[in-house]
Design a protein around this motif. Sequence first.
Motif, PDB file in Angstrom:
ATOM      1  N   GLY A 148       5.841   9.188   2.058  1.00 22.20           N
ATOM      2  CA  GLY A 148       6.343   8.274   1.054  1.00 22.20           C
ATOM      3  C   GLY A 148       5.413   8.011  -0.382  1.00 22.20           C
ATOM      4  O   GLY A 148       6.145   7.358  -1.173  1.00 22.20           O
ATOM      5  N   GLU A 149       4.811   9.074  -0.572  1.00 26.76           N
ATOM      6  CA  GLU A 149       4.227   9.052  -1.959  1.00 26.76           C
ATOM      7  C   GLU A 149       5.115   9.749  -2.988  1.00 26.76           C
ATOM      8  O   GLU A 149       5.766  10.782  -2.726  1.00 26.76           O
ATOM      9  CB  GLU A 149       2.830   9.833  -2.054  1.00 26.76           C
ATOM     10  N   ILE A 150       5.162   9.360  -4.307  1.00 23.48           N
ATOM     11  CA  ILE A 150       5.943   9.869  -5.318  1.00 23.48           C
ATOM     12  C   ILE A 150       5.225  10.861  -6.122  1.00 23.48           C
ATOM     13  O   ILE A 150       4.121  10.660  -6.649  1.00 23.48           O
ATOM     14  CB  ILE A 150       6.807   8.735  -6.164  1.00 23.48           C
ATOM     15  N   ARG A 172       2.062  13.978 -11.533  1.00 23.65           N
ATOM     16  CA  ARG A 172       1.862  12.627 -10.744  1.00 23.65           C
ATOM     17  C   ARG A 172       1.624  13.058  -9.466  1.00 23.65           C
ATOM     18  O   ARG A 172       2.570  13.707  -8.810  1.00 23.65           O
ATOM     19  CB  ARG A 172       2.849  11.764 -10.951  1.00 23.65           C
ATOM     20  N   GLY A 173       0.720  12.459  -8.523  1.00 26.26           N
ATOM     21  CA  GLY A 173       0.629  12.525  -7.304  1.00 26.26           C
ATOM     22  C   GLY A 173      -0.672  13.556  -6.895  1.00 26.26           C
ATOM     23  O   GLY A 173      -1.141  14.318  -7.872  1.00 26.26           O
ATOM     24  N   GLU A 174      -0.867  13.564  -5.760  1.00 27.82           N
ATOM     25  CA  GLU A 174      -2.235  14.460  -5.230  1.00 27.82           C
ATOM     26  C   GLU A 174      -1.479  15.134  -3.993  1.00 27.82           C
ATOM     27  O   GLU A 174      -0.637  14.665  -3.502  1.00 27.82           O
ATOM     28  CB  GLU A 174      -3.105  13.585  -4.811  1.00 27.82           C
ATOM     29  N   ALA A 175      -1.976  16.550  -3.812  1.00 27.20           N
ATOM     30  CA  ALA A 175      -1.528  17.248  -2.671  1.00 27.20           C
ATOM     31  C   ALA A 175      -2.852  18.027  -2.211  1.00 27.20           C
ATOM     32  O   ALA A 175      -3.716  18.231  -2.816  1.00 27.20           O
ATOM     33  CB  ALA A 175      -0.423  18.168  -3.188  1.00 27.20           C
ATOM     34  N   GLY A 176      -2.781  18.052  -0.766  1.00 27.52           N
ATOM     35  CA  GLY A 176      -3.882  18.818  -0.050  1.00 27.52           C
ATOM     36  C   GLY A 176      -3.536  19.283   1.114  1.00 27.52           C
ATOM     37  O   GLY A 176      -2.451  18.843   1.765  1.00 27.52           O
TER      38      GLY A 176
END
Length: 250
Positions: A3-5, A11-15
């Motif tokens: 659900g994160e944009i 914008r946003g974070e990923a891992g």
Amino acid sequence: MAGEILDNQGRGEAGWQWPAIHPEGRKFGVIAGAIALAFLLILDWEIIGWPMLALTGGIFAFFRDPERVVPQDDRAIISPADGTVSQIIQVEPPRELVGDDGSGHDGLSDGAITRVSIFMSVFDVHINRSPIAGTVKRLVYIPGKFMNADLDKASDENERQHILVERGDGIVIGFTQIAGLVARRIVPFVKPGDMVAAGQRVGLIRFGSRIDVYLPAGTAPKVLIGQKVVAGETVIAELGQQKLIEGVAQ
């Protein structure tokens, strides 16, 4: 992360994270694991126990269900499957997806349109996703054979399930789940009348198979023969775009 944009401006974070195992596959993994442990711990038959334990890991891997970052673009048609683009061809759409099926809803139009076929090996994720947002208008299951899903005639002879999704503006996309040599079950997650988002999970095919996507007239694919695509992420076409794209294998 669900659900994160996220966007292309940072914008946003990923891992990295362990992918979830879809509930449809957990029972198979638990059964295989229990058999493996019985051979190893009770019967002390390692020659069977260790291969069964490896099979257990393979089953859990097959039913993995990773999160995907779905492009939010009204022009985008998203890949419904992980796998390799095996065919791009002009064909007549399946009769089950054409015209009015008696419900008062029009399907695909008669006449040749572009079909993009995506082959899924047993190593690919087998959760299938909707190419567009809209309403599921048709879901038609057809029993059939279990030939190699990479063959062209598999579209007409193998066990398959047609899905038709219509957007609010009337644009309709049809796609077909096709069972293969090893696949023996197509499992739907949706039914006619359901609203789906682009990239939403709509079903799975067990153990190796194929997806056919029928593009609207005037739309050419943005993917190439032999290209790997990712369900819910790869844009396989943009509505109204017909540009020729060439690639080089290297």
